[in-house]
Each structure stands twice: as structure tokens, then as C-alpha cells.
Design an enzyme around this catalytic site. Structure first.
Site, short mmCIF file in Angstrom:
data_model
loop_
_atom_site.label_atom_id
_atom_site.label_comp_id
_atom_site.label_asym_id
_atom_site.label_seq_id
_atom_site.Cartn_x
_atom_site.Cartn_y
_atom_site.Cartn_z
N ASN A 1 -6.36 9.28 -13.75
CA ASN A 1 -7.26 9.70 -12.84
C ASN A 1 -6.44 10.63 -12.18
O ASN A 1 -6.08 10.71 -11.98
CB ASN A 1 -6.16 8.34 -11.38
N LYS B 1 -8.34 12.09 -9.42
CA LYS B 1 -8.57 12.40 -8.14
C LYS B 1 -9.46 13.59 -8.31
O LYS B 1 -10.54 13.66 -9.27
CB LYS B 1 -6.99 12.58 -7.98
N HIS C 1 -7.52 2.00 -3.58
CA HIS C 1 -6.24 3.22 -4.27
C HIS C 1 -5.53 3.30 -3.15
O HIS C 1 -6.23 3.62 -1.66
CB HIS C 1 -6.62 4.40 -4.80
N GLU D 1 -4.62 6.39 -1.51
CA GLU D 1 -5.34 7.47 -1.01
C GLU D 1 -7.11 6.80 -0.21
O GLU D 1 -6.73 7.55 1.59
CB GLU D 1 -5.54 8.72 -2.03
N GLU E 1 0.92 0.23 -7.77
CA GLU E 1 1.22 1.18 -7.15
C GLU E 1 1.97 1.20 -5.99
O GLU E 1 0.98 1.92 -5.23
CB GLU E 1 -0.07 2.65 -7.04
N GLY F 1 2.63 10.79 -6.82
CA GLY F 1 2.79 11.85 -6.61
C GLY F 1 3.55 12.96 -5.79
O GLY F 1 3.79 13.62 -5.48
N SER G 1 3.49 8.61 -10.19
CA SER G 1 4.29 9.48 -10.85
C SER G 1 4.86 9.02 -12.26
O SER G 1 5.36 9.23 -12.96
CB SER G 1 5.63 9.27 -10.32
#
Ligand code: PGA
Length: 253
Positions: A9, A11, A97, A99, A167, A173, A213
Site C-alpha cells: 500500500n 499511500k 483503511h 487513515e 490492521e 506506521g 509495520s
């Protein structure tokens, strides 16, 4: 037997030149070495889609989008529809997701609408679910994930056309990964939940990826878990050497 997916991904990262370079080297690797039962999958920014699907045409690579509109087509400036994605031979699309949930306030009901659009145009949704740190610390991880699953999949009949990515938000991250046991516990719960709703066969065939991660140093122990079928990988998928290393690790499992 389920395949293993190494899903990158990207991003909002990489310039056109860097993306071009990545796909060139990935094509070289896939054509010369191949990945057996391991499926390489990249979700690039929309602007690199043609570069990505051209590479996919010549190799075993699969391509996913990072987002999709809940609308069919029309006057929605800046949006991309499932119809457009499907016309470009994109096969998968991330939805839900964290985010998108946190920064763009996407709700479970919006995610549900997006999943319905993807299915209408025969794209496979990669539904992301996961709890925040405070939810985990207060013992609510299972409840939060089940709630996301039931709302995002409400009134949706799935067969073998869905992928789920667990996730945990606190691992994305941050350099903190869920332990293989923590991840497996949720993955198993997701598979059981899917079995109860859609039947044993759908659950047995469902790919459930872990994200947060993941990198070449921790991938093998995660993939060794029975219900972890691959990784959804952000940072460590941006560098071609690191990405190829992860394909090789997955092949050894
Ligand atoms: P990360 O991102 O690997 O950089 O933690 C994963 C993701 O958000 O999909």
C-alpha cells in the site's frame, strides 16, 4: 490451500520516476524468478495506474486501488469510480483503511456503500478493520473488529470475492507490530465470524492479511500463523529491494 499475498500500500508516496523504476525492477524479478503461490499485489496512487497495469499485463502482478467513490459515475470532481477502475483492469481496492476512517471521516456505512459499488463492477474489496490503542487497552479489540465487520458487510453476500486486512491502528506506521499471537487471535476470530455468517467454505477460502509495520524482519513469524495469509504493507513496500525480500520470505513459508 490459500495463497499468500504480499500487498504493498504505497499511500501518497513515490514520484512518477520512482514508481516507474520500482515496476521495471519488479517486472524483471517476476519474469525471471516468479513467485509460485505467492501473489504480488501493489496499490499505487491512481496516477500510476497505467504504469502498474502495464506491468501486470506482462507479469503475475495484481493491482489494487487505494480508494473508490461510493457513486457510479458523474459530477463528482476528484473522485474515481469502480467503473473507471474496472476499465483499467484494476482487480482489487482497499476500503476502510484507518487513515480514511480517521482523516477523512469515513463511516462503516460509507465503506459498506463502497464495497457494494466495487462488487457491482467485479472488483475485489480489501476490507481493512482494526482497533485503536485505547480500544485494545480497554479489552475491546474483538468487539470493535466484529462491529466493523458487521456494519461494513451488512446486506452483502460474499462468495470468494472479498479480502480482509486486520490492521491494528496502533501498529500502522509506528514501528510497533502486533505479536504473531495477538494478530493470530484476531485473524482466527475474523475467520470464525465469516464462517458463521457465510459458511465454512467461504471462510476457509478467505484471504486475511495482517497490516501494521510489517517488514522483512518480522514477516516470517507473522506468516507462520495459520490464519495469516499475507501482509498489507505500507512503508516497507516502497523500496524494491525490501519488497522483493518479502516476496522471497513468503515463498519459503
Ligand atoms: P505500514 O502501513 O506498513 O507503514 O505500517 C500499513 C498500512 O497502513 O496498510
Amino acid at each position: 490451500m490459500r495463497k499468500i499475498y504480499i500487498a504493498g500500500n504505497w499511500k501518497m508516496n513515490l514520484t512518477f520516476q520512482a514508481a516507474d523504476d520500482f515496476f521495471f525492477h519488479l517486472a524483471e524479478y517476476l519474469q525471471s524468478t516468479g513467485t509460485g503461490d505467492v501473489q504480488a499485489l501493489i496499490c499505487p496512487p491512481f496516477t500510476y495506474m497505467e504504469l502498474a497495469t502495464d506491468t501486470a499485463d506482462q507479469t503475475s502482478l495484481s493491482i489494487g486501488a487505494q480508494n473508490v467513490s461510493q457513486y457510479d459515475n458523474g459530477a463528482f470532481t476528484g473522485e474515481i469510480s469502480a467503473d473507471i477502475l474496472s476499465s483499467m483492469d484494476v482487480e482489487y481496492c482497499l476500503v476502510g483503511h484507518s487513515e480514511r476512517r480517521q482523516i477523512f471521516q469515513e463511516s462503516d456505512s460509507l465503506i459498506n456503500q463502497k464495497i457494494q459499488k466495487l462488487r457491482k463492477y467485479f472488483l475485489i474489496p480489501i476490507l481493512c478493520v482494526g482497533e485503536s490503542l485505547s480500544e485494545r487497552e480497554s479489552g475491546k479489540a474483538v468487539e470493535v473488529v466484529q462491529n466493523q465487520l458487521s456494519k461494513c458487510l451488512e446486506s452483502i453476500e460474499i462468495d470468494n470475492d472479498l479480502m480482509i486486512a486486520y490492521e491494528p491502528v496502533w501498529a500502522i506506521g509506528t514501528g510497533k507490530t502486533a505479536s504473531p499471537q495477538q494478530a493470530e487471535e484476531i485473524h482466527k476470530m475474523i475467520r470464525d465470524w465469516i464462517a458463521a455468517k457465510y459458511g465454512e467454505q467461504v471462510a476457509a477460502d478467505l484471504p486475511i492479511l495482517y497490516g501494521g509495520s510489517v517488514n522483512p524482519a518480522n514477516l516470517a513469524e507473522l506468516l507462520a500463523q495459520p490464519d495469516i495469509d499475507g501482509g498489507l504493507i505500507g512503508g516497507a513496500s516502497l523500496d524494491i529491494e525490501s519488497y522483493i525480500k518479502m516476496l522471497k520470505i513468503a515463498q519459503k513459508i
